[in-house]
Motif scaffolding. Sequence first.
Motif, PDB file in Angstrom:
ATOM      1  N   PRO A   7      43.945  50.813  32.659  1.00 55.13           N
ATOM      2  CA  PRO A   7      43.974  49.427  33.111  1.00 55.13           C
ATOM      3  C   PRO A   7      43.158  48.527  32.195  1.00 55.13           C
ATOM      4  O   PRO A   7      42.197  48.964  31.570  1.00 55.13           O
ATOM      5  CB  PRO A   7      43.346  49.502  34.515  1.00 55.13           C
ATOM      6  CG  PRO A   7      42.470  50.706  34.461  1.00 55.13           C
ATOM      7  CD  PRO A   7      43.159  51.682  33.558  1.00 55.13           C
ATOM      8  N   LYS A  10      39.793  43.427  32.312  1.00 56.98           N
ATOM      9  CA  LYS A  10      39.746  42.283  33.220  1.00 56.98           C
ATOM     10  C   LYS A  10      40.158  42.682  34.638  1.00 56.98           C
ATOM     11  O   LYS A  10      39.676  42.104  35.627  1.00 56.98           O
ATOM     12  CB  LYS A  10      40.646  41.157  32.709  1.00 56.98           C
ATOM     13  CG  LYS A  10      42.120  41.521  32.624  1.00 56.98           C
ATOM     14  CD  LYS A  10      42.908  40.449  31.901  1.00 56.98           C
ATOM     15  CE  LYS A  10      44.387  40.826  31.806  1.00 56.98           C
ATOM     16  NZ  LYS A  10      45.166  39.850  31.004  1.00 56.98           N
ATOM     17  N   LEU A  11      41.042  43.687  34.779  1.00 57.54           N
ATOM     18  CA  LEU A  11      41.447  44.140  36.099  1.00 57.54           C
ATOM     19  C   LEU A  11      40.310  44.878  36.804  1.00 57.54           C
ATOM     20  O   LEU A  11      40.134  44.758  38.025  1.00 57.54           O
ATOM     21  CB  LEU A  11      42.679  45.039  36.003  1.00 57.54           C
ATOM     22  CG  LEU A  11      43.932  44.411  35.378  1.00 57.54           C
ATOM     23  CD1 LEU A  11      45.109  45.368  35.458  1.00 57.54           C
ATOM     24  CD2 LEU A  11      44.271  43.077  36.033  1.00 57.54           C
ATOM     25  N   TRP A  41      46.878  39.074  38.452  1.00 56.47           N
ATOM     26  CA  TRP A  41      46.104  40.254  38.025  1.00 56.47           C
ATOM     27  C   TRP A  41      45.969  41.248  39.176  1.00 56.47           C
ATOM     28  O   TRP A  41      46.059  42.456  38.969  1.00 56.47           O
ATOM     29  CB  TRP A  41      44.716  39.820  37.557  1.00 56.47           C
ATOM     30  CG  TRP A  41      44.710  39.074  36.240  1.00 56.47           C
ATOM     31  CD1 TRP A  41      45.794  38.739  35.487  1.00 56.47           C
ATOM     32  CD2 TRP A  41      43.557  38.581  35.570  1.00 56.47           C
ATOM     33  NE1 TRP A  41      45.385  38.071  34.365  1.00 56.47           N
ATOM     34  CE2 TRP A  41      44.015  37.949  34.381  1.00 56.47           C
ATOM     35  CE3 TRP A  41      42.187  38.582  35.833  1.00 56.47           C
ATOM     36  CZ2 TRP A  41      43.150  37.342  33.479  1.00 56.47           C
ATOM     37  CZ3 TRP A  41      41.321  37.981  34.938  1.00 56.47           C
ATOM     38  CH2 TRP A  41      41.792  37.370  33.775  1.00 56.47           C
ATOM     39  N   LEU A  42      45.720  40.728  40.370  1.00 59.27           N
ATOM     40  CA  LEU A  42      45.581  41.605  41.530  1.00 59.27           C
ATOM     41  C   LEU A  42      46.896  42.347  41.787  1.00 59.27           C
ATOM     42  O   LEU A  42      46.883  43.541  42.119  1.00 59.27           O
ATOM     43  CB  LEU A  42      45.175  40.799  42.763  1.00 59.27           C
ATOM     44  CG  LEU A  42      44.996  41.584  44.067  1.00 59.27           C
ATOM     45  CD1 LEU A  42      43.987  42.720  43.900  1.00 59.27           C
ATOM     46  CD2 LEU A  42      44.578  40.650  45.208  1.00 59.27           C
ATOM     47  N   ARG A  44      49.044  43.258  39.522  1.00 59.74           N
ATOM     48  CA  ARG A  44      49.131  44.320  38.508  1.00 59.74           C
ATOM     49  C   ARG A  44      48.262  45.505  38.891  1.00 59.74           C
ATOM     50  O   ARG A  44      48.656  46.666  38.719  1.00 59.74           O
ATOM     51  CB  ARG A  44      48.689  43.777  37.142  1.00 59.74           C
ATOM     52  CG  ARG A  44      49.636  42.754  36.544  1.00 59.74           C
ATOM     53  CD  ARG A  44      49.059  42.227  35.252  1.00 59.74           C
ATOM     54  NE  ARG A  44      49.904  41.187  34.669  1.00 59.74           N
ATOM     55  CZ  ARG A  44      49.551  40.437  33.628  1.00 59.74           C
ATOM     56  NH1 ARG A  44      48.352  40.616  33.069  1.00 59.74           N
ATOM     57  NH2 ARG A  44      50.376  39.521  33.173  1.00 59.74           N
ATOM     58  N   LEU A  45      47.061  45.222  39.418  1.00 57.96           N
ATOM     59  CA  LEU A  45      46.162  46.314  39.796  1.00 57.96           C
ATOM     60  C   LEU A  45      46.724  47.089  40.986  1.00 57.96           C
ATOM     61  O   LEU A  45      46.632  48.325  41.029  1.00 57.96           O
ATOM     62  CB  LEU A  45      44.778  45.737  40.124  1.00 57.96           C
ATOM     63  CG  LEU A  45      43.639  46.750  40.317  1.00 57.96           C
ATOM     64  CD1 LEU A  45      43.439  47.584  39.055  1.00 57.96           C
ATOM     65  CD2 LEU A  45      42.346  46.044  40.702  1.00 57.96           C
TER      66      LEU A  45
END
Length: 301
Positions: A7, A10-11, A41-42, A44-45
């Motif tokens: 990952p 930044k994540l 981003w959240l 993607r995580l």
Amino acid sequence: MFPDELPDLKLLQLFDLLYDTRSVTRVAEQLGQSQPTISIWLGRLREYLHDPLFIRTPGGMAPTPQADALIGPCREILESLRRFAAWEIAFDPATAQRRFRICMTDASHITLLPRMLAHVRAQAPGVRLEAARIDGNTERALESGEADLAVGYVPWLGGGIYQQKLYDQDWVCLANRHHARIRSRLGIKQFCAEGHVAITAGTGAQLLEQALMRARIERQVVLELPGFLGLGAIIQSTDLITTLPRHIGETLAQANDLAVHACPVAVEGFTVRQHWHARYHHEAGNRWLRSLVIQLFGDSR
């Protein structure tokens, strides 16, 4: 995102902050991003970890059991990265056991080395100093780590070498304080008439020879020396004079009770600097040594 792909940093930062704040708005403010960007981003995580991670509740974004399980490893990774970014081999002069090799002229053996040695012995009793010559091998020695510093006038050093100014040098003449023919001032006529001791070595010697050639002056050289060893005693016990850079001149004059005269010939001055290779610019021991040299001999001392 491929399963085996790591990952983005930044994540991980997002995960850490959101776990603490429970607020997308506050995370956006702390990371300097917009709320839509943080939401992307959240997403993607969540996709990467196959879990919602945080559920919106009246009290804020509540972590899922998976988030509770992962926050510890996440923070271990971030802390490791912080240590990695701040990493350097520590150098504690009080306990260090190390040798520093410094390339310098024999003039520096007289003018710089005694003070440097005194401070090193006081601050770093386990450190050993070694003085080496400045010559055609100096640049290679700095690059390889065989030498740590070169201190002097070394204009031929090439790329990859850092330098820092210590002090400027002009030229003076030394004579016996009781010289029968030289009183308060040494003029050009007297300079040409007197016998000289010529120093043939040293990185500034060519500047003096070039100045004499431009002025069409040929000194009456009685004695040639390869360096400054014994020069003070010779001038003190004879009626000979010598021309040399101010720093070594004033040091020898003080030690041997000699008279210092302005040089009547216009000789180009030069700057004494400390030099080190880019490979060792951030190395802690080299930085300590450089800071000691600039503290002792820099113009602002």
